[in-house]
Design an enzyme around this catalytic site. Structure first.
Site, PDB file in Angstrom:
ATOM      1  N   ARG A 232     -32.701  40.925 -24.967  1.00  0.00           N
ATOM      2  CA  ARG A 232     -31.985  42.093 -25.476  1.00  0.00           C
ATOM      3  C   ARG A 232     -32.945  42.942 -26.301  1.00  0.00           C
ATOM      4  O   ARG A 232     -33.819  42.422 -27.006  1.00  0.00           O
ATOM      5  CB  ARG A 232     -30.806  41.678 -26.361  1.00  0.00           C
ATOM      6  CG  ARG A 232     -29.626  41.124 -25.626  1.00  0.00           C
ATOM      7  CD  ARG A 232     -28.883  42.182 -24.792  1.00  0.00           C
ATOM      8  NE  ARG A 232     -27.720  41.642 -24.109  1.00  0.00           N
ATOM      9  CZ  ARG A 232     -27.689  41.298 -22.812  1.00  0.00           C
ATOM     10  NH1 ARG A 232     -28.774  41.437 -22.065  1.00  0.00           N
ATOM     11  NH2 ARG A 232     -26.580  40.840 -22.265  1.00  0.00           N
ATOM     12  N   HIS A 280     -33.856  47.583 -17.533  1.00  0.00           N
ATOM     13  CA  HIS A 280     -32.861  46.490 -17.559  1.00  0.00           C
ATOM     14  C   HIS A 280     -32.530  46.048 -16.129  1.00  0.00           C
ATOM     15  O   HIS A 280     -31.365  46.023 -15.721  1.00  0.00           O
ATOM     16  CB  HIS A 280     -31.596  46.906 -18.317  1.00  0.00           C
ATOM     17  CG  HIS A 280     -30.803  45.730 -18.810  1.00  0.00           C
ATOM     18  ND1 HIS A 280     -30.135  45.712 -20.012  1.00  0.00           N
ATOM     19  CD2 HIS A 280     -30.576  44.490 -18.268  1.00  0.00           C
ATOM     20  CE1 HIS A 280     -29.528  44.544 -20.175  1.00  0.00           C
ATOM     21  NE2 HIS A 280     -29.785  43.780 -19.120  1.00  0.00           N
TER      22      HIS A 280
END
Ligand code: NAP
Ligand code: GLV
Length: 317
Positions: A232, A280
């Site tokens: 993250r 991502h």
């Protein structure tokens, strides 16, 4: 049962796979797409949600909700959702096709670091021919993985198969496949970091791991280490990373996740010669595997069993 569905960025394939599975002869379930206003449903008759990055009002009026099936490995965003009822169970995906992709992603980054392709990128940018350096072997390139969970284990296994010595670090002690070193606990973090020529972050994001990739961490790595963050964005202190790259303490970074996604066009990572940005995309859950897992979990919950992906809300993952 009635399910409410939302999947940010769905191309339709996840919903179709769920509809097929939930509405087949074997099951008598209804699934409503929260982003489709043309199909009415009663919010107080929804029993469970199946979602990824639901909008702010997603849980409003779901008074009968008893479970959320998260279409993701990480549930940090879901746990922070202001509308999420505090008592219901959350069941996350485990692997669902992501392990193999994550192993490929990290192997690519580790190869870049070991064979110094990131240095060649910088040299090409400067039209500079840097022939003649020594070639570092995989077996001499120590990789440390923050995390020893589902994805970290798959990544470590792939790296071992490619000759890299690998150590995983995690919160608790548990078994990993043979050949993968494993240490745990905050007091062992300095010993772990001191040996990582490549550091990979595959931690769950919790209050304890927020900002763990910071100056204190980078300073404990061997000089010239390479960092890969595919967990993250909030694990990373961006300013500390830029300082460590500019001082030479770190030789490069490969980043798949960011504080704000999509990454702002003016962020210095985009044009930094030693940073490789990916959007991502390290690993995506595959519809057929995700749906099979959700269906298996629904059956387990119905029988009063505990599904493997049940999130421990007190520890945050
Ligand atoms: P997981 O199986 O839950 O593994 C999480 C790991 O974090 C565990 O090993 C856990 O330690 C460790 N951990 C948590 N808190 C810690 C602490 N305070 N100190 C040390 N270790 C700690 O999760 P996963 O399925 O492998 O997924 C990992 C993460 O990858 C997800 O949370 C998500 O953020 C990210 N992800 C990214 C992508 C992408 O495309 N970039 C795709 C999927 C997932 P224990 O083993 O001791 O419990
Ligand atoms: C993706 O980032 C996930 O957590 O599944």
């Amino acid at each position: 049962m009635n399910f409410l569905y939302y999947f940010a960025g769905d191309d339709g394939s996840m919903l179709r796979a769920l509809q097929e599975a939930l509405q087949s002869g074997e099951h008598e379930h209804s699934i409503f797409d929260a982003s489709d206003s043309s199909t009415p449903y009663q919010r107080d008759r929804i029993d469970a949600a199946i979602c990824w990055q639901p909008p702010a009002d997603f849980f409003d009026g779901l008074t009968n909700l008893n479970c959320v099936y998260a279409l993701a490995a990480g549930v940090d965003q879901l746990l922070k959702h202001p509308g999420l009822p505090t008592t219901i169970d959350i069941i996350r995906l485990r692997d669902a096709g992501m392990s193999q992709q994550m192993a490929e992603y990290v192997l690519y980054g580790v190869l870049r670091a070991q064979r110094q392709f990131h240095e060649f990128d910088v040299a090409q940018h400067n039209s500079s021919w840097i022939h003649g350096g020594c070639v570092q072997r995989a077996s001499d390139t120590h990789v440390g993985i923050l995390g020893a969970g589902v994805l970290a284990t798959a990544v470590a296994t792939r790296l071992r198969a490619n000759d890299y010595p690998v150590t995983c670090w995690s919160r608790t002690s548990h078994e990993l496949p043979s050949g993968i070193a494993h240490i745990h606990g905050a007091d062992q973090l300095p010993n772990f970091l001191a040996q990582c020529q490549v550091l990979v972050c595959l931690l769950a994001l919790t209050d304890d791991t927020f900002g763990i990739l910071n100056t204190a961490c980078f300073d404990q790595l061997p000089s010239g280490a390479f960092v890969i963050n595919c967990a993250r964005g909030q694990h990373m202190n961006d300013a500390d990373l830029l300082n460590a790259l500019d001082s030479g303490q770190l030789s490069g970074a490969m980043l798949d996740v960011f504080h704000h996604e999509p990454l702002d066009g003016s962020h210095p990572f985009w044009n930094h010669p030693r940073v490789l940005v990916t959007p991502h995309e390290a690993a995506r859950s595959l519809p057929e595997k995700s749906v099979a897992q959700v269906i298996a979990s629904i059956k387990q919950v119905a029988k009063g069993e505990t599904p493997a992906g049940l999130v421990d809300r007190s520890r945050g993952y």
